[in-house]
Design an enzyme around this catalytic site. Structure first.
Site, PDB file in Angstrom:
ATOM      1  CD  GLU A   1       3.128  -1.125   7.843  1.00 30.12           C
ATOM      2  OE1 GLU A   1       3.235  -1.237   9.077  1.00 30.12           O
ATOM      3  OE2 GLU A   1       3.296  -0.045   7.263  1.00 30.12           O
TER       4      GLU A   1
ATOM      5  CG  ASP B   1      -0.261  -0.156   2.546  1.00 26.84           C
ATOM      6  OD1 ASP B   1       0.736  -0.916   2.609  1.00 26.84           O
ATOM      7  OD2 ASP B   1      -0.696   0.460   3.526  1.00 26.84           O
TER       8      ASP B   1
HETATM    9 NI    NI Z   1       6.399   1.164   5.517  1.00 28.12          NI
END
Ligand code: NI
Length: 396
Positions: free
Chosen positions: A143, A83
């Site tokens: 994340e 991401d």
């Molecule tokens: Ni990172």
């Protein structure tokens, strides 16, 4: 071993252009946490080209499964996060592949993590006969956002079904040069929790404090007593932090307000210490606020757990990295860092180890810190990263 290393290194070099092109494509087309739909399609397409079986246990992100040529019940997972951040980026060095999407940018290097693992996928499929058991290539979403894609995936049961025995992950790191890695066994990255507190009093005229319960006085006591949690309650050999980041109370000279608010963060390396601190905070609030006729609200929001590296797997990372990079290429960290990573969730379920991949250099303008608008990676780091990921699962 030397032959294996040479083969892997040559393959990493051969696929370097592919990794650079892939990383630049992803960089140009970033997608933020939980919205990585095109990124996922792209990765699946790339894995399928290699004949790798793909699965989609979550809405975004995917897992590729490489079946080794040597029968074994060994199952090892390699993880990349995919991401981007919700921000705008800058930087001359990235001009050819700067984000084309407003409000999204790969300023944490997850584009390079993804390209690096796709590079490793190329190396591994070409050496499939040498692989024992199965290798799972995890392309994990989100994340950067709670609850964390790492949490969702490790709790989905998908990895448990495969019986994962070890998991490795990496993060680019601008403070070290390409061609190096850094890690340590045990605590590597902190557990970041957050708190929000409201102290409730009874407001009134500043000249008649005896008719009020002054939350500002209570606030002062709470702040002071919080400082004793680390010094008097936490084991002095355990690193821990309580920081109050903001206080808010009152509006003018002559009014005692009805409430006071504070927010902040707690950093620890274990759930035990996080809960100990949480409970001490609440006990202090209760004593101070209720003891003076006031009240309180207390919210403690749990972040990611701490990244705590499995000793045996860390040892394997260090030994493998020494073989590839020499002694100078391996930085054995003495202390953990206080940033967080959702790789920690996998480690709650499986033995896991995480390392930093040196990616900072002035020539690539990649010395900027994580989440800086100019964050960039020296792409040479993917030569090291892809070879190491392959080496970790191929070596005996
Ligand atoms: Ni990172």
């Amino acid at each position: 071993m030397a032959d294996l290393r040479k083969t892997i290194e040559e393959k990493a070099k051969y696929h370097f252009d592919y990794m650079v092109q892939t990383r630049r494509y992803l960089h140009k087309n970033p997608e933020i946490s939980f919205k990585e739909f095109e990124t996922t399609d792209y990765i699946i397409h790339e894995l399928k080209k290699l004949g790798i079986e793909t699965h989609r246990p979550l809405e975004t992100g995917c897992v590729g499964v490489i079946e080794g040529g040597k029968t074994s019940d060994r199952v090892i997972a390699l993880r990349a996060d995919i991401d981007a951040l919700e921000m705008e980026e800058e930087g001359e060095a990235k001009i050819q592949f700067i984000s084309e999407r407003p409000g999204a940018a790969h300023c944490c290097g997850h584009d390079a993590h993804t390209a690096n693992l796709l590079g490793a996928a190329h190396i591994l499929t070409e050496m499939q006969d040498e692989i024992e058991g199965k290798i799972l290539l995890i392309f994990q979403p989100a994340e950067e956002s709670l609850p964390g894609g790492g949490r969702l995936l490790s709790e989905s049961g998908f990895l448990q079904e495969y019986g994962v025995q070890a998991i490795y992950g990496l993060h680019t790191n601008p403070t070290h040069k390409p061609g190096t890695i850094a890690t340590k066994p045990g605590p590597l990255m902190a557990r970041p929790d957050e708190f929000e507190i409201t102290i409730k009093g009874t407001g009134g005229h500043a000249a008649s404090p005896h008719l009020t319960v002054d939350p500002i006085v209570l606030l002062g006591q709470v702040i002071t007593q919080f400082q004793t949690i680390i010094s008097r309650s936490v084991d002095p050999t355990d690193p821990a932090v309580v920081t109050i980041g903001r206080v808010r109370a009152g509006s003018t000279y002559n009014v005692i307000p009805a409430k006071a608010e504070l927010i902040g963060t707690v950093r620890t390396f274990s759930q035990e210490n996080a809960y100990l601190i949480r409970d001490r905070m609440e006990a202090i609030l209760k004593g101070v606020a209720e003891g003076s006729g006031g009240g309180y609200e207390f919210e403690f929001n749990e972040g990611y757990p701490a990244v705590v590296n499995n000793a045996e797997l860390t040892d394997r990372i260090i030994k493998t990295a020494r073989t590839y990079l020499g002694d100078d290429g391996v930085i054995e960290l003495k202390k953990p860092i206080m940033a967080g990573e959702d790789f920690a969730f996998y480690q709650q379920h499986f033995p896991g180890a995480f390392f930093f991949l040196g990616s900072g250099s002035e020539e690539a303008d990649s010395q900027w810190s994580w989440h800086h608008p100019r964050y960039n990676v020296d792409e040479k780091c993917m030569l090291t990263g892809s070879a190491l990921m392959a080496g970790l699962v191929l070596g005996e």
